[in-house]
Design a protein around this motif. Structure first.
Motif: not given
Length: 258
Positions: A49-70
């Motif tokens: 799937a990544l190749r089909a979309w032409g995704v050659r490289s990424t920037i990976v973002v990690f962080g807590s799932a418990r942080i909300g917009e508000k």
């Protein structure tokens, strides 16, 4: 010799698990002996799937799932910064293309809520594809609504998920988080320290949080790491600051159409 007027039934043979086509036999595919095959399937499905979309490289973002917009305290600010960074990186990094060429610096996250949602959201708002590498958990994680549907994956094996997160990464940006975030951060730090991974930029967001959570100086003072190991990562305090750190550390943007 006369044919048997009542030949025996082969219903038991037809119904036997051994008669199923191997590729359609779920019991067989989920058995212990097929664990290696399942690893391969989890690698190949996302890779295709990544190749089909032409995704050659990424920037990976990690962080807590418990942080909300508000969320309380600094949570809302962290969410807003991750969202802004996802937009900045997608607009300037090469994730948006018109010519059908390869996409670079596509935002990739663990696919869930919190910081992951924020970064995917910013990328989506920029009109860029964005990747969510979800994991199956006892308390089911659901994908956030902002990762590109065709690039929203689910893994059973943490190891294969981590491999996909790392193998295309041009950079790693880590927002405040807990055990899962620490696990992912130290995995990449170890790969960099041991030179098992390319020298990609690693940026930790909100130095005060990270200094309070981890006493890096103690690790040096006690001889657990070399002083130069602290050069593997940098700190930033804003979305623009993160982007500047990445560029200063050698990140090369792809084609920019903005």
């Amino acid at each position: 010799m006369a044919a048997d007027a009542n030949p025996p039934s082969n219903a038991a043979q037809m119904a036997s698990p051994s008669y199923r086509l191997a590729a359609l036999d779920e019991d067989f595919l989920l058995g212990d002996s097929m664990r290696g095959v399942r690893f391969l399937l989890e690698y190949a499905k996302a890779e295709e799937a990544l190749r089909a979309w032409g995704v050659r490289s990424t920037i990976v973002v990690f962080g807590s799932a418990r942080i909300g917009e508000k969320g309380p305290g600094r949570h809302a600010g962290w969410y807003a910064a991750a969202r802004e960074f996802g937009k900045i990186a997608s607009e300037r990094g090469g994730a948006i293309l018109r010519n059908g060429g390869p996409r670079d610096n596509v935002i990739a996250t663990g696919g869930g809520p919190g910081i992951m949602e924020a970064a995917n959201r910013g990328a989506s708002e920029a009109g860029a594809p964005t990747v969510g590498f979800n994991i199956t958990l006892p308390f089911e994680q659901e994908p956030n609504a902002y990762s590109t549907p065709d690039l929203t994956f689910r893994f059973h094996y943490f190891a294969m998920r981590k491999m996909h997160l790392a193998m295309r990464a041009n950079a790693l940006v880590v927002f405040p988080g807990g055990f899962g975030t620490f696990d992912e951060l130290f995995e990449l730090l170890t790969l960099r320290q041991t030179q098992k991974a390319p020298p990609i930029p690693i940026v930790l967001f909100d130095e005060a949080y990270w200094r309070a959570a981890i006493n890096f100086d103690v690790l040096v003072a006690e001889g657990m790491i070399h002083p130069s190991d602290l050069d593997i990562f940098r700190f930033a305090e804003s979305a623009e600051g993160v982007w500047k750190c990445l560029l200063d550390c050698g990140l090369k943007p792809g084609e920019d159409i903005t």
